[in-house]
Design a protein around this motif. Structure first.
Motif, mmCIF file in Angstrom:
data_model
loop_
_atom_site.group_PDB
_atom_site.id
_atom_site.type_symbol
_atom_site.label_atom_id
_atom_site.label_comp_id
_atom_site.label_asym_id
_atom_site.label_seq_id
_atom_site.Cartn_x
_atom_site.Cartn_y
_atom_site.Cartn_z
ATOM 1 N N PHE A 1 -9.957 14.326 9.008
ATOM 2 C CA PHE A 1 -9.158 14.995 10.031
ATOM 3 C C PHE A 1 -8.440 13.966 10.901
ATOM 4 C CE2 PHE A 1 -8.265 17.469 13.843
ATOM 5 C CZ PHE A 1 -7.818 18.665 13.293
ATOM 6 N N ARG A 2 -9.106 12.873 11.192
ATOM 7 C CA ARG A 2 -8.481 11.801 11.984
ATOM 8 C C ARG A 2 -7.246 11.277 11.272
ATOM 9 N NH1 ARG A 2 -8.104 6.414 12.643
ATOM 10 N NH2 ARG A 2 -9.055 6.052 10.619
ATOM 11 N N GLN A 3 -7.328 11.126 9.946
ATOM 12 C CA GLN A 3 -6.181 10.655 9.184
ATOM 13 C C GLN A 3 -5.038 11.667 9.239
ATOM 14 O OE1 GLN A 3 -5.859 7.537 7.730
ATOM 15 N NE2 GLN A 3 -3.729 8.237 7.631
ATOM 16 N N ALA A 4 -5.389 12.946 9.240
ATOM 17 C CA ALA A 4 -4.367 13.988 9.344
ATOM 18 C C ALA A 4 -3.639 13.903 10.680
ATOM 19 C CB ALA A 4 -4.995 15.372 9.176
ATOM 20 N N THR A 5 -4.369 13.616 11.752
ATOM 21 C CA THR A 5 -3.726 13.496 13.065
ATOM 22 C C THR A 5 -2.797 12.290 13.110
ATOM 23 O OG1 THR A 5 -5.530 12.184 14.060
ATOM 24 C CG2 THR A 5 -5.723 14.574 14.175
ATOM 25 N N ILE A 6 -3.178 11.208 12.427
ATOM 26 C CA ILE A 6 -2.314 10.028 12.355
ATOM 27 C C ILE A 6 -1.025 10.371 11.619
ATOM 28 C CG2 ILE A 6 -2.064 7.715 11.359
ATOM 29 C CD1 ILE A 6 -5.071 7.318 11.857
ATOM 30 N N ASN A 7 -1.159 11.062 10.491
ATOM 31 C CA ASN A 7 0.017 11.453 9.712
ATOM 32 C C ASN A 7 0.941 12.357 10.528
ATOM 33 O OD1 ASN A 7 -0.868 10.033 7.482
ATOM 34 N ND2 ASN A 7 -1.866 11.797 6.544
ATOM 35 N N TRP A 8 0.340 13.295 11.261
ATOM 36 C CA TRP A 8 1.135 14.213 12.080
ATOM 37 C C TRP A 8 1.900 13.450 13.148
ATOM 38 C CZ3 TRP A 8 3.088 18.947 12.546
ATOM 39 C CH2 TRP A 8 3.517 19.372 13.815
ATOM 40 N N ASN A 9 1.224 12.526 13.818
ATOM 41 C CA ASN A 9 1.855 11.787 14.908
ATOM 42 C C ASN A 9 2.956 10.844 14.428
ATOM 43 O OD1 ASN A 9 0.235 12.954 16.906
ATOM 44 N ND2 ASN A 9 -1.396 11.448 16.616
ATOM 45 N N GLN A 10 2.851 10.373 13.201
ATOM 46 C CA GLN A 10 3.804 9.399 12.703
ATOM 47 C C GLN A 10 4.991 10.020 11.964
ATOM 48 O OE1 GLN A 10 1.444 6.712 10.303
ATOM 49 N NE2 GLN A 10 0.855 5.474 12.066
#
Length: 212
Positions: free
Chosen positions: A96-105
Motif C-alpha cells: 500500500f505504501r508503494q501505491a501511495t508513492i505511485n499516486w503522488n508521483q
C-alpha cells in the motif's frame, strides 16, 4: 446513491483540518449501506493507483465489506485483521505504501500512457484498497508507518472523537479526503463529532472524483 447521478449543486468547501476534507454520505437505511459503498468505489476505484482505506468497527463488518468489494476488477484489495500473520501484515502495508508513492508521483501524461499499456501492466496500476478494523490500525508508536491514503471511508461512523482522530492519523495523508457513511439516526453522532473535533463535515459533492 441515486443522488450521485443528480445535477450537481454549487459546491461549498468544508472546513479543513490539516488540509484534510471531511464529508458525509447519507444512506436512508442500513441495508443500503453496502450497496452505496460498492457504487462509490465503482467510481473512485477506477483512478489508477488511488490509495483508499475503508475503516470498519468489527471483523464481521470487515469480512462483509471485503466480500462485496472483491468483485470489482479494477481494485487491488487487501485487509488488516487481528489473526493476520506479521509477515503478511508487513507485506500489505508495504504494498500500500508503494501505491501511495505511485499516486503522488503520477502526472497526467503518465496516466494517459498507462491506460494504453498492456493488460499485465494495467494489473499493476489498479487502485489499491485496504480494509481495516479499529483494533488493527497501524501502530505508529511501534514503528509502523501511517497508510497515508488519499481517501478514507468510515464505513461505520465512530461514536468517539478519539477513534475518529486515530483513524485519520494512522490511515490518511495530509490533504486527504474523509467520507463518513451516515445512516438515519447517526446525524446526532455526526454533529457530536463536529463539535468535539472543531471541524465541519460537509455533504459529499456529487462529483467527488473531481477533487481527488
Amino acid at each position: 446513491m441515486d443522488s450521485m447521478e443528480a445535477p450537481s449543486p454549487p459546491f461549498q468547501s468544508p472546513s479543513r483540518s490539516s488540509q484534510q476534507l471531511h464529508f458525509y454520505l447519507a444512506v436512508d437505511r442500513p441495508q443500503f449501506k453496502m450497496e452505496t459503498v460498492v457504487e462509490l468505489l465503482g467510481v473512485l476505484g477506477r483512478r489508477p493507483w488511488l490509495p483508499i482505506v475503508v475503516c470498519c468497527s468489527s471483523r464481521d463488518e470487515l469480512d462483509a465489506v471485503c466480500s462485496s468489494l472483491s468483485t470489482l476488477p479494477y481494485i487491488s484489495l487487501a485487509a488488516l485483521y487481528s489473526d493476520l500473520a506479521d509477515r503478511e501484515r508487513t507485506m500489505v502495508i508495504e504494498k500500500f505504501r508503494q501505491a501511495t508513492i505511485n499516486w503522488n508521483q503520477q502526472l497526467n501524461s503518465v496516466v494517459e500512457e498507462v491506460l494504453e499499456e498492456s493488460e499485465t501492466r494495467k494489473e499493476e496500476n489498479k487502485s489499491h484498497l485496504v480494509v481495516v478494523t479499529d483494533v488493527c490500525l497501524p501502530l505508529l508508536s511501534s514503528g509502523e508507518s501511517s497508510l497515508s491514503a488519499r481517501v478514507l471511508i468510515n464505513y461505520e461512523l465512530p461514536t468517539k472523537k478519539e477513534t475518529y482522530t486515530r483513524r485519520i492519523t494512522t490511515c490518511l495523508a495530509s490533504g486527504g479526503i474523509i467520507i463518513n457513511m451516515v445512516v438515519g439516526g447517526e446525524v446526532t453522532t455526526l454533529k457530536s463529532l463536529e463539535e468535539s473535533s472543531g471541524i465541519i463535515i460537509a455533504e459529499m459533492p456529487i462529483n467527488i472524483s473531481e477533487i481527488l
